[in-house]
Scaffold this active site. Structure first.
Site, PDB file in Angstrom:
ATOM      1  N   LEU A  69      10.361  17.036   6.485  1.00 29.36           N
ATOM      2  CA  LEU A  69      11.383  17.994   5.976  1.00 29.36           C
ATOM      3  C   LEU A  69      12.161  17.276   4.921  1.00 29.36           C
ATOM      4  CD1 LEU A  69      12.650  20.554   6.364  1.00 29.36           C
ATOM      5  CD2 LEU A  69      13.961  19.427   8.339  1.00 29.36           C
TER       6      LEU A  69
ATOM      7  N   ASN B 241       5.465  15.616   2.937  1.00 25.14           N
ATOM      8  CA  ASN B 241       4.885  16.181   4.338  1.00 25.14           C
ATOM      9  C   ASN B 241       6.291  16.474   5.048  1.00 25.14           C
ATOM     10  OD1 ASN B 241       2.233  16.392   3.750  1.00 25.14           O
ATOM     11  ND2 ASN B 241       2.179  14.296   4.149  1.00 25.14           N
TER      12      ASN B 241
ATOM     13  N   SER C 274       0.636  -1.139  -0.143  1.00 19.68           N
ATOM     14  CA  SER C 274      -0.068  -0.030   0.137  1.00 19.68           C
ATOM     15  C   SER C 274       0.902   1.306   0.115  1.00 19.68           C
ATOM     16  CB  SER C 274      -1.001  -0.031   1.286  1.00 19.68           C
ATOM     17  OG  SER C 274      -0.234  -0.169   2.210  1.00 19.68           O
TER      18      SER C 274
ATOM     19  N   ARG D 103       3.386  25.698  11.018  1.00 23.55           N
ATOM     20  CA  ARG D 103       2.502  24.768  10.646  1.00 23.55           C
ATOM     21  C   ARG D 103       1.704  24.159  11.814  1.00 23.55           C
ATOM     22  NH1 ARG D 103       4.961  19.129   8.240  1.00 23.55           N
ATOM     23  NH2 ARG D 103       5.794  18.944  10.454  1.00 23.55           N
TER      24      ARG D 103
ATOM     25  N   LYS E  36      -0.885   4.957  17.671  1.00 23.56           N
ATOM     26  CA  LYS E  36       0.238   4.515  18.532  1.00 23.56           C
ATOM     27  C   LYS E  36      -0.106   4.357  19.916  1.00 23.56           C
ATOM     28  CE  LYS E  36       2.667   4.230  14.682  1.00 23.56           C
ATOM     29  NZ  LYS E  36       3.001   2.819  14.153  1.00 23.56           N
TER      30      LYS E  36
ATOM     31  N   THR F  95       5.836  10.779  18.810  1.00 23.36           N
ATOM     32  CA  THR F  95       4.553  11.103  18.888  1.00 23.36           C
ATOM     33  C   THR F  95       3.534  10.843  20.138  1.00 23.36           C
ATOM     34  OG1 THR F  95       2.663  12.243  17.641  1.00 23.36           O
ATOM     35  CG2 THR F  95       3.382   9.874  17.143  1.00 23.36           C
TER      36      THR F  95
ATOM     37  N   SER G  92       6.374   5.822  18.286  1.00 22.38           N
ATOM     38  CA  SER G  92       6.765   7.051  17.908  1.00 22.38           C
ATOM     39  C   SER G  92       6.960   7.902  19.055  1.00 22.38           C
ATOM     40  CB  SER G  92       5.776   7.576  16.751  1.00 22.38           C
ATOM     41  OG  SER G  92       6.110   8.890  16.374  1.00 22.38           O
TER      42      SER G  92
ATOM     43  N   TYR H  80      -3.456   9.745  14.036  1.00 22.98           N
ATOM     44  CA  TYR H  80      -2.347   8.790  13.739  1.00 22.98           C
ATOM     45  C   TYR H  80      -1.620   8.699  15.061  1.00 22.98           C
ATOM     46  CZ  TYR H  80       2.456   7.551  12.950  1.00 22.98           C
ATOM     47  OH  TYR H  80       3.756   7.048  13.336  1.00 22.98           O
TER      48      TYR H  80
ATOM     49  N   TYR I  42      10.498   5.784  17.939  1.00 21.44           N
ATOM     50  CA  TYR I  42      11.302   6.411  16.971  1.00 21.44           C
ATOM     51  C   TYR I  42      11.194   7.811  17.095  1.00 21.44           C
ATOM     52  CZ  TYR I  42      10.617   1.799  14.495  1.00 21.44           C
ATOM     53  OH  TYR I  42      10.374   0.600  14.351  1.00 21.44           O
ATOM     54  N   PHE I  43      12.370   8.595  16.827  1.00 20.14           N
ATOM     55  CA  PHE I  43      12.305   9.881  16.807  1.00 20.14           C
ATOM     56  C   PHE I  43      12.237  10.323  15.349  1.00 20.14           C
ATOM     57  CE2 PHE I  43      12.212  12.061  20.887  1.00 20.14           C
ATOM     58  CZ  PHE I  43      11.682  10.768  21.715  1.00 20.14           C
TER      59      PHE I  43
HETATM   60  P1  NAD Z   1       6.211   3.000   5.312  1.00 22.29           P
HETATM   61  O1  NAD Z   1       4.847   3.472   4.933  1.00 22.29           O
HETATM   62  O2  NAD Z   1       7.257   3.224   4.241  1.00 22.29           O
HETATM   63  O3  NAD Z   1       6.131   1.592   5.513  1.00 22.29           O
HETATM   64  C1  NAD Z   1       5.105   0.824   6.112  1.00 22.29           C
HETATM   65  C2  NAD Z   1       4.818  -0.519   5.234  1.00 22.29           C
HETATM   66  O4  NAD Z   1       3.611  -1.242   5.544  1.00 22.29           O
HETATM   67  C3  NAD Z   1       4.585  -0.206   3.721  1.00 22.29           C
HETATM   68  O5  NAD Z   1       5.471  -0.819   2.900  1.00 22.29           O
HETATM   69  C4  NAD Z   1       3.268  -0.539   3.561  1.00 22.29           C
HETATM   70  O6  NAD Z   1       2.969  -1.134   2.241  1.00 22.29           O
HETATM   71  C5  NAD Z   1       2.918  -1.586   4.513  1.00 22.29           C
HETATM   72  N1  NAD Z   1       1.790  -1.756   5.082  1.00 22.29           N
HETATM   73  C6  NAD Z   1       0.786  -0.721   5.578  1.00 22.29           C
HETATM   74  N2  NAD Z   1      -0.476  -1.216   5.934  1.00 22.29           N
HETATM   75  C7  NAD Z   1      -0.316  -2.791   5.681  1.00 22.29           C
HETATM   76  C8  NAD Z   1      -1.133  -3.964   5.912  1.00 22.29           C
HETATM   77  N3  NAD Z   1      -2.335  -3.582   6.490  1.00 22.29           N
HETATM   78  N4  NAD Z   1      -0.651  -5.266   5.406  1.00 22.29           N
HETATM   79  C9  NAD Z   1       0.548  -5.155   4.981  1.00 22.29           C
HETATM   80  N5  NAD Z   1       1.443  -4.034   4.796  1.00 22.29           N
HETATM   81  C10 NAD Z   1       1.061  -2.851   5.327  1.00 22.29           C
HETATM   82  O7  NAD Z   1       6.646   3.674   6.642  1.00 22.29           O
HETATM   83  P2  NAD Z   1       7.833   3.654   7.738  1.00 22.29           P
HETATM   84  O8  NAD Z   1       8.319   5.153   7.568  1.00 22.29           O
HETATM   85  O9  NAD Z   1       8.590   2.487   7.197  1.00 22.29           O
HETATM   86  O10 NAD Z   1       7.191   3.304   9.258  1.00 22.29           O
HETATM   87  C11 NAD Z   1       7.248   1.972   9.619  1.00 22.29           C
HETATM   88  C12 NAD Z   1       6.241   2.061  11.050  1.00 22.29           C
HETATM   89  O11 NAD Z   1       7.219   2.982  11.836  1.00 22.29           O
HETATM   90  C13 NAD Z   1       5.033   2.758  10.979  1.00 22.29           C
HETATM   91  O12 NAD Z   1       4.191   1.876  11.882  1.00 22.29           O
HETATM   92  C14 NAD Z   1       5.121   4.356  11.361  1.00 22.29           C
HETATM   93  O13 NAD Z   1       4.106   4.592  12.027  1.00 22.29           O
HETATM   94  C15 NAD Z   1       6.344   3.915  12.368  1.00 22.29           C
HETATM   95  N6  NAD Z   1       7.065   5.153  12.696  1.00 22.29           N
HETATM   96  C16 NAD Z   1       7.454   5.688  11.434  1.00 22.29           C
HETATM   97  C17 NAD Z   1       8.110   7.016  11.524  1.00 22.29           C
HETATM   98  C18 NAD Z   1       8.819   7.723  10.606  1.00 22.29           C
HETATM   99  O14 NAD Z   1       9.209   8.998  10.696  1.00 22.29           O
HETATM  100  N7  NAD Z   1       9.108   7.228   9.368  1.00 22.29           N
HETATM  101  C19 NAD Z   1       8.241   7.677  13.098  1.00 22.29           C
HETATM  102  C20 NAD Z   1       7.729   6.940  14.130  1.00 22.29           C
HETATM  103  C21 NAD Z   1       7.080   5.966  13.884  1.00 22.29           C
HETATM  104  N1  UFG Z   2       9.578  21.629   8.518  1.00 23.83           N
HETATM  105  C1  UFG Z   2       9.397  22.613   7.507  1.00 23.83           C
HETATM  106  N2  UFG Z   2       8.874  22.394   6.164  1.00 23.83           N
HETATM  107  C2  UFG Z   2       8.670  21.276   5.717  1.00 23.83           C
HETATM  108  C3  UFG Z   2       8.568  20.291   6.546  1.00 23.83           C
HETATM  109  C4  UFG Z   2       8.960  20.139   7.718  1.00 23.83           C
HETATM  110  O1  UFG Z   2      10.000  23.564   8.032  1.00 23.83           O
HETATM  111  O2  UFG Z   2       8.272  21.196   4.385  1.00 23.83           O
HETATM  112  C5  UFG Z   2       9.886  21.357   9.758  1.00 23.83           C
HETATM  113  C6  UFG Z   2       8.767  20.904  10.701  1.00 23.83           C
HETATM  114  O3  UFG Z   2       8.140  22.548  11.162  1.00 23.83           O
HETATM  115  C7  UFG Z   2       9.296  20.555  11.885  1.00 23.83           C
HETATM  116  C8  UFG Z   2      10.717  20.009  11.123  1.00 23.83           C
HETATM  117  O4  UFG Z   2      10.808  20.367   9.854  1.00 23.83           O
HETATM  118  O5  UFG Z   2       9.986  21.679  12.628  1.00 23.83           O
HETATM  119  C9  UFG Z   2      10.358  18.407  11.139  1.00 23.83           C
HETATM  120  O6  UFG Z   2       9.163  18.068  10.357  1.00 23.83           O
HETATM  121  P1  UFG Z   2       8.666  16.679   9.813  1.00 23.83           P
HETATM  122  O7  UFG Z   2       7.519  16.626   9.227  1.00 23.83           O
HETATM  123  O8  UFG Z   2       9.869  15.810   8.975  1.00 23.83           O
HETATM  124  O9  UFG Z   2       8.676  15.606  11.155  1.00 23.83           O
HETATM  125  P2  UFG Z   2       7.799  15.981  12.424  1.00 23.83           P
HETATM  126  O10 UFG Z   2       8.857  16.084  13.633  1.00 23.83           O
HETATM  127  O11 UFG Z   2       6.654  17.093  12.327  1.00 23.83           O
HETATM  128  O12 UFG Z   2       7.026  14.567  12.784  1.00 23.83           O
HETATM  129  C10 UFG Z   2       7.450  13.252  12.274  1.00 23.83           C
HETATM  130  C11 UFG Z   2       6.438  12.474  11.857  1.00 23.83           C
HETATM  131  C12 UFG Z   2       5.560  12.268  12.968  1.00 23.83           C
HETATM  132  C13 UFG Z   2       6.490  11.532  14.051  1.00 23.83           C
HETATM  133  C14 UFG Z   2       7.490  12.478  14.457  1.00 23.83           C
HETATM  134  C15 UFG Z   2       8.531  11.831  15.460  1.00 23.83           C
HETATM  135  O13 UFG Z   2       5.595  12.947  10.630  1.00 23.83           O
HETATM  136  O14 UFG Z   2       4.490  11.287  12.570  1.00 23.83           O
HETATM  137  O15 UFG Z   2       8.452  12.723  13.226  1.00 23.83           O
HETATM  138  O16 UFG Z   2       8.784  10.461  15.020  1.00 23.83           O
HETATM  139  F1  UFG Z   2       5.479  11.242  14.950  1.00 23.83           F
END
Ligand code: NAD
Ligand code: UFG
Length: 335
Positions: A200, A198, A34, A293, A153, A127, A125, A149, A177-178
């Site tokens: 940075l 979305n 997905s 934002r 978590k 978050t 997360s 979201y 995760y940060f």
């Molecule tokens: P991602 O979207 O790249 O990976 C998620 C994967 O799960 C995708 O390959 C998607 O196809 C698959 N998927 C989603 N729903 C599914 C389902 N029902 N069955 C089978 N596959 C499914 O996201 P990511 O950045 O790799 O994040 C992985 C996990 O870490 C997520 O749970 C996310 O919430 C968590 N997380 C991510 C971040 C971040 O900044 N990337 C931060 C904190 C936590």
């Molecule tokens: N930012 C900008 N411009 C952009 C995008 C982001 O200035 O176009 C700034 C944001 O205001 C923030 C920083 O860059 O200060 C980081 O923003 P991100 O969107 O990259 O990350 P966030 O910390 O807002 O959130 C991300 C995920 C959350 C998760 C969190 C901690 O989106 O789901 O990291 O893991 F919970």
């Protein structure tokens, strides 16, 4: 050991799959594609010279999940990455998020119980922490999510805690995760969001390749060293290795329920990121300041002490590494 990775073709899952294979484990991946592409499987194979067993299935489909466990009855641990992760979308379509992010976990617990698989690592997360004036964030700080979201978590953490209370011999590690950024050094794996990013670093990368014109920096009047938002950016390969540390701990002992931050402990501002990116990759990223934002906080960074003390987890990559590898991947994968 056999390790099952749900969402193992996604950004974090694919990098972790590489580390799990490199650590000598047999890797099974379930992903419904997905938010990922099947090519990632070939890339994991190219890097590790081993092809993980792959099931294109939905974790919310309990029959499919049962089939996977039937065919692989001796799975030692599940690392549950699968889920949706876009904060904005979760506000518009909360049910989509609650369904996918909660039912997947409930199904896994049910099937794991049936097949006597007792080790679970969950992708949580930063978050989940309530807004705090005090930094760094420690694992026992107050919790409170501010969007659907984040609540998925938090609910997942609570569901898993309830389950572990009822099953004391079941082991759970919640990894908070940060901000993971960066890419595998091969340039083959990285973060590849659909549409306009979305977050940075993906946004910066698309400005650098010319796909987007400039970066909008959200706010320049935060109470931080330069007025821009501060976060704890962690290199994706360091983050992936954190899962290996959790697995090693589970192989050594019954952990019960453990919670760890995965971060570096250092906060960098948006300007730090842009300036470092421009320094290592050439002056490619122009920016403008725009309004804050909605929902953003000034600062968020981890205390990494507990993970270091109990898991021996220590990050090794620099911000330069993060910026360099992110751009390498973006150049290789420019659409
Ligand atoms: P991602 O979207 O790249 O990976 C998620 C994967 O799960 C995708 O390959 C998607 O196809 C698959 N998927 C989603 N729903 C599914 C389902 N029902 N069955 C089978 N596959 C499914 O996201 P990511 O950045 O790799 O994040 C992985 C996990 O870490 C997520 O749970 C996310 O919430 C968590 N997380 C991510 C971040 C971040 O900044 N990337 C931060 C904190 C936590
Ligand atoms: N930012 C900008 N411009 C952009 C995008 C982001 O200035 O176009 C700034 C944001 O205001 C923030 C920083 O860059 O200060 C980081 O923003 P991100 O969107 O990259 O990350 P966030 O910390 O807002 O959130 C991300 C995920 C959350 C998760 C969190 C901690 O989106 O789901 O990291 O893991 F919970």
């Amino acid at each position: 050991m056999k390790i099952l990775l749900t969402g193992g073709l996604g950004y974090i899952g694919s990098h972790t799959a590489v580390e799990v294979i490199n650590a000598g484990h047999e890797t099974i991946i379930i992903d419904n594609l997905s938010n990922s592409k099947i090519e990632v499987l070939e890339k994991i194979e190219k890097i590790t010279k081993k092809r993980p067993k792959f099931y294109q299935e939905d974790v919310c489909d309990i029959n499919a999940l049962t089939k996977v466990f039937k065919e692989n009855p001796d799975i030692f641990a599940v690392i549950h990455f699968a889920g949706f992760k876009a904060v904005g979308e979760s506000c518009k379509e909360p049910l989509k998020y609650y369904k996918n992010n909660l039912i997947s976990t409930l199904n896994l617990l049910e099937v794991m119980e049936k097949f006597n698989c007792k080790n679970f690592i969950f992708s949580s997360s930063a978050t989940v922490y309530a807004v705090s004036e005090i930094m760094p964030l420690e694992e026992d700080f107050p919790l409170g999510a501010s969007n659907p979201y984040g609540r998925t978590k938090l609910f997942n953490e609570e569901i898993l805690e309830d389950y572990q209370n009822a099953h004391p011999d079941f082991n759970i590690v919640l990894l908070r995760y940060f901000n993971p950024i960066g890419a595998h050094e091969s340039g083959l794996l990285g973060e590849d969001p659909n549409g306009i990013p979305n977050n940075l670093m993906p946004y910066i990368c698309k400005v650098a390749t010319g796909e987007l014109d400039h970066l909008n920096i959200f706010g320049k009047d935060y109470n931080t060293k330069d007025g821009t938002g501060v976060r704890d950016y962690i290199h994706i390969v360091d983050l992936a290795k954190g899962h290996i540390k959790a697995l090693e701990k589970m192989l050594e002992e019954n952990v019960g329920l453990k919670i760890y931050n995965l971060g570096t402990g250092t906060g960098y501002s948006v300007l730090d990121i842009v300036n470092t990116f421009n320094k290592v990759n050439g002056n490619l990223v122009k920016y403008e300041f725009v309004a804050r934002r909605p929902g953003d906080i000034a600062m968020c960074y981890a205390s990494p002490s507990k993970a270091e003390k109990e898991l021996g987890f220590k990050t090794t990559k620099t911000l330069e590494d993060m910026c360099r590898s992110s751009y390498l991947y973006q150049k290789n994968n420019k659409k």
